[in-house]
Write a protein that holds these residues in place. Sequence first.
Motif, PDB file in Angstrom:
ATOM      1  N   UNK A  59       0.771  -1.172  -0.101  1.00 56.58           N
ATOM      2  CA  UNK A  59       0.051   0.081   0.077  1.00 56.58           C
ATOM      3  C   UNK A  59       0.723   1.212  -0.173  1.00 56.58           C
ATOM      4  N   UNK A  60       0.257   2.327  -0.576  1.00 60.66           N
ATOM      5  CA  UNK A  60       1.002   3.681  -0.350  1.00 60.66           C
ATOM      6  C   UNK A  60       1.100   4.437   1.032  1.00 60.66           C
ATOM      7  N   UNK A  61       2.045   4.498   1.637  1.00 55.41           N
ATOM      8  CA  UNK A  61       1.957   5.114   2.885  1.00 55.41           C
ATOM      9  C   UNK A  61       1.585   6.629   2.980  1.00 55.41           C
ATOM     10  N   UNK A  62       1.752   7.238   1.606  1.00 61.32           N
ATOM     11  CA  UNK A  62       1.247   8.614   1.614  1.00 61.32           C
ATOM     12  C   UNK A  62      -0.211   8.707   1.562  1.00 61.32           C
ATOM     13  N   UNK A  63      -1.114   7.734   1.157  1.00 62.42           N
ATOM     14  CA  UNK A  63      -2.387   7.770   1.204  1.00 62.42           C
ATOM     15  C   UNK A  63      -2.930   7.555   2.731  1.00 62.42           C
ATOM     16  N   UNK A  64      -2.292   6.403   3.337  1.00 58.35           N
ATOM     17  CA  UNK A  64      -2.415   6.112   4.865  1.00 58.35           C
ATOM     18  C   UNK A  64      -2.149   7.393   5.659  1.00 58.35           C
ATOM     19  N   UNK A  65      -1.202   8.114   5.655  1.00 53.24           N
ATOM     20  CA  UNK A  65      -0.922   9.283   6.288  1.00 53.24           C
ATOM     21  C   UNK A  65      -2.001  10.145   6.356  1.00 53.24           C
ATOM     22  N   UNK A  73       5.020  13.722   2.529  1.00 57.99           N
ATOM     23  CA  UNK A  73       5.039  12.360   2.386  1.00 57.99           C
ATOM     24  C   UNK A  73       5.292  11.717   1.204  1.00 57.99           C
ATOM     25  N   UNK A  74       6.327  11.059   0.857  1.00 55.22           N
ATOM     26  CA  UNK A  74       6.623  10.527  -0.471  1.00 55.22           C
ATOM     27  C   UNK A  74       5.846   9.360  -0.838  1.00 55.22           C
ATOM     28  N   UNK A 100       9.825   9.940   4.447  1.00 55.74           N
ATOM     29  CA  UNK A 100      10.495   9.663   3.171  1.00 55.74           C
ATOM     30  C   UNK A 100      11.711   8.875   3.452  1.00 55.74           C
ATOM     31  N   UNK A 101      12.495   8.809   2.545  1.00 52.92           N
ATOM     32  CA  UNK A 101      13.664   7.900   2.698  1.00 52.92           C
ATOM     33  C   UNK A 101      14.916   8.769   3.422  1.00 52.92           C
ATOM     34  N   UNK A 105      16.770   4.075   4.965  1.00 52.75           N
ATOM     35  CA  UNK A 105      15.830   3.679   5.922  1.00 52.75           C
ATOM     36  C   UNK A 105      14.677   4.487   5.450  1.00 52.75           C
ATOM     37  N   UNK A 106      13.629   4.273   6.195  1.00 54.44           N
ATOM     38  CA  UNK A 106      12.505   5.009   5.772  1.00 54.44           C
ATOM     39  C   UNK A 106      12.407   5.740   7.277  1.00 54.44           C
ATOM     40  N   UNK A 107      12.062   7.092   7.271  1.00 50.92           N
ATOM     41  CA  UNK A 107      12.107   8.038   8.397  1.00 50.92           C
ATOM     42  C   UNK A 107      10.610   8.664   8.587  1.00 50.92           C
ATOM     43  N   UNK A 108       9.870   8.487   9.595  1.00 50.10           N
ATOM     44  CA  UNK A 108       8.742   9.154   9.800  1.00 50.10           C
ATOM     45  C   UNK A 108       8.857  10.148  11.202  1.00 50.10           C
ATOM     46  N   UNK A 109       8.720  11.344  10.771  1.00 49.54           N
ATOM     47  CA  UNK A 109       8.821  12.377  11.609  1.00 49.54           C
ATOM     48  C   UNK A 109       7.647  13.133  11.759  1.00 49.54           C
ATOM     49  N   UNK A 110       7.191  13.335  13.033  1.00 48.21           N
ATOM     50  CA  UNK A 110       5.962  14.150  13.516  1.00 48.21           C
ATOM     51  C   UNK A 110       6.726  15.311  14.520  1.00 48.21           C
TER      52      UNK A 110
END
Length: 342
Positions: A204-210, A232-233, A274-275, A279-284
Amino acid sequence: MGQTQDPDASLKAAYRPLRVPVLMIAAHGPEYPIVFANAAFLRMSGCSGDEVLGQSWRSIVGEHAEPEALAALEASLKAGEGHDAEFLCRRSDGASLWGSLSVSPVRNEAGRVRLFIVTMTDIGATKQRERLLEEQLEQKKVLLQEVEHRVKNSLQMTASLVLLKARRLKSPEARKVLQEVAERVGALAAVHRLLHGSSDSGRFNIRDLAAELVGELILALPEGQVELSLDVQPIAVPASKAAALALLLNEAIGNAVKHAFPDGRQGRLTITIGRMESDLAITVEDDGVGLDHAPPPEGSFGKTLMTMLAHQLKGRLTWHDMEPGTRAQVVLPIGAEETRFE
């Protein structure tokens, strides 16, 4: 005067008894006529020698052959190069068969191509197996999508029941706990909805989920209170990580929405996914009230859940006091199956 000796007679004699279908075609265009066909080819095609000899090489393929494949083979002939291709060939009785063609140039002593040898293999049985596998794969895909659809519906119903129960409770604390449970179940329903709607049920596309999770959680704040920045990439994530990532994102975003801007405080919420190298980095990140430097209270279930989920995904979770505000970052290893959606 005697008959002119065929310079390729010995070559034809060698190929004539072979059980592999063989053709020889002249090394000149535009038709590149067939000058030899062994018995194996005649049996496979159902043609006689008179029906084949002198005909264009294109006569061995069906009228439904892809123009691009024909053009590629003809370009190789013009260049005097070998070529491998698969065509839906035709028999003299109108029936079709899948043939794998291998074209090899034969050169004279001066290095010029004097003819081409074409060997053919009937790959109809292989193509039939491929079609059967494709049909079975499509059936499994449909079944998987149906399962995702039913799971999504079940989760949505569960979330609705939990919210219904929460509204009937008198204790504000108990209502808050059930509402948070409903949000988490809703996050799981969201990712199953995306998997059901995706053309590739395996990711699935993580951009759509976010975007979906942010849209749901931001509704808890008064309109205009928080400025939202979402970067979000479009990264494809395997379905095996769907549930953990959905919950992790829900907790990270929900924590900022619920705790960073109390008493109508205005601010900015930035979500970046994004990358980061491999790695994949998720920042809030928010510019709200900031971290409490005391150890997290024993009842801080959200942070505990984030730590557990990051560990499950083999990632690293870090918290930063931005003064003002807080930044939560999760860095996850990204595998070969995670690719960028175009």
